[in-house]
Design a protein around this motif. Structure first.
Motif: not given
Length: 222
Positions: A43-47, A49-50, A71, A116, A120
């Motif tokens: 859930s912390k990964l901004d890359f 999408s789903e 989410r 996380s 990343s």
């Protein structure tokens, strides 16, 4: 198909033979389950999408909804893909068919220490290969020791130098459950999570631990 986007895939079925309730039982000092730990990491990964959780376990679904709510998307996996005799290639194809983005990250709850930051860093490495014909990156532990297979040396034993220096050995790679990055069509077209020439993302120490046996679970929680 959503271009230039990535979906995190978590297969998580009921009925583990080696560790009962492996995905949902308390793990670690905070009492979180392996599934909850993995969901929070993703859930912390901004890359991403789903996030798709593919499961036949009602308790997994309850944990996912309590942890991330809407989410996380739930794939109610067909029963024929939830048995101990299920062919992994059939599950891989199924996961590809339910993924709507161009790229995927396949991961497992059994790698709780691949967190996380590791995701990343691995994604950054994968990003430089996204334009490859068949981009593929897998988390792997490098083994540079003397290895036998069926009684014969694997990476040593040459006539001119039977026992080379350890640093001169050809490295081997043990694939972990931490991360498989690739293009979604690979899952369907080849029913595989890796291409013929994957890039290895090196992991070691706790990040390389897979919780597959009761002693793994006990040792990791000590």
């Amino acid at each position: 198909m959503i271009q230039n986007a990535l979906t995190a895939l978590i297969p998580c079925r009921d009925g583990s033979l080696r560790i009962k309730n492996k995905n949902t039982r308390p793990f670690g000092p905070n009492g979180e389950s392996l599934l909850e730990i993995k969901l929070r990491q993703l859930s912390k990964l901004d890359f991403v999408s789903e996030i798709i959780l593919s499961t036949n376990d009602d308790q997994c679904i309850a944990i996912a909804e309590a942890t991330l709510g809407d989410r996380v998307s739930i794939d109610h996996r067909p029963s024929n893909l939830c048995t101990n005799s299920t062919n992994l290639t059939d599950l891989i194809e199924h996961m590809g068919l339910i993924t709507r983005t161009e790229f995927f990250l396949w991961t497992h709850v059994t790698s709780p220490f691949f967190g996380s930051q590791q995701y990343s860093t691995a994604f950054q490495a994968f990003s430089s290969h996204m334009t490859d014909a068949e981009p593929s990156l897998v988390a792997a532990e490098q083994i540079q020791d003397f290895v036998y297979f069926k009684g014969r040396p694997v990476n040593f034993g040459a006539d001119n130098c039977y026992w080379p220096q350890t640093q001169d050995l050809e490295p081997l790679y043990r694939v972990t459950s931490g991360a498989f990055f690739g293009k979604t069509d690979l899952l369907v077209r080849k029913k595989n999570r890796v291409s013929e020439r994957p890039v290895f993302f090196p992991v070691e120490g706790p990040s390389a631990i897979d919780i597959d046996w009761p002693q793994d679970f006990d040792n990791a929680t000590d």
